[in-house]
Design an enzyme around this catalytic site. Sequence first.
Site, PDB file in Angstrom:
ATOM      1  N   HIS A 168       0.836  -1.198   0.000  1.00  0.00           N
ATOM      2  CA  HIS A 168       0.000   0.000   0.000  1.00  0.00           C
ATOM      3  C   HIS A 168       0.876   1.255   0.000  1.00  0.00           C
ATOM      4  CE1 HIS A 168       1.051   0.482   4.177  1.00  0.00           C
ATOM      5  NE2 HIS A 168       0.502  -0.679   4.495  1.00  0.00           N
ATOM      6  N   LYS A 190      -1.159   2.328 -11.454  1.00  0.00           N
ATOM      7  CA  LYS A 190      -2.498   2.325 -12.040  1.00  0.00           C
ATOM      8  C   LYS A 190      -2.858   0.905 -12.437  1.00  0.00           C
ATOM      9  CE  LYS A 190      -2.267   7.011 -13.827  1.00  0.00           C
ATOM     10  NZ  LYS A 190      -2.260   7.857 -15.008  1.00  0.00           N
ATOM     11  N   ARG A 211       3.367   1.805 -18.193  1.00  0.00           N
ATOM     12  CA  ARG A 211       2.388   2.055 -19.243  1.00  0.00           C
ATOM     13  C   ARG A 211       2.186   0.742 -20.000  1.00  0.00           C
ATOM     14  NH1 ARG A 211       7.234   3.211 -20.980  1.00  0.00           N
ATOM     15  NH2 ARG A 211       7.856   2.951 -23.124  1.00  0.00           N
TER      16      ARG A 211
END
Length: 177
Positions: free
Chosen positions: A102, A148, A162
């Site tokens: 986290h 992400k 990415r």
Amino acid sequence: MNFLAYLFQDWSANRGNIKGRLVLFLFRSVQLVNRNMLLKILFCWHLVLYRVFVEWHLGIELPRKLTAGKGLIVYHGQALVVNQGVVIGENCVLRNSVTIGHKKLADGTFSKCPRLGNHVDVGANVCIIGDVTIGDNVIIGAGAVVIKDVPDNSVAVGNPARILEQKTEAATRIELI
């Protein structure tokens, strides 16, 4: 799943990898001990041994409360750190110097931990931080920093990570055969 099958569920996936077999056998055994308070008391020596040998001596932090599916593979486990709140799917690969956990938020609280799908291959020196979901059949390239979500059937690289390539379903089926 019976007792021995549970302990050896990662054995065939780590064929030829003695260190990986030993670490994951000990990891599964402390998970069994962690299920019952009486077992924790009777086998407290085993919990201490696991902590000293695997975490301190070998430098592999796989907490006993970690949720990991069967077929987990650990290659060159030095500096491997996984937070206890992480969920790892089946048949995943973790390499050296990987950090999964986290992150501290601006308000002083912590985010949720990452969730890895099935058949995720994590390269060396990868950081997966925060409330992210890694899909099934994903490859994360060495040195990537994942902050992400990564969709199914993808290859992620770079800092920040990415999507380099997204495999089609037909290509994925061919690779699995």
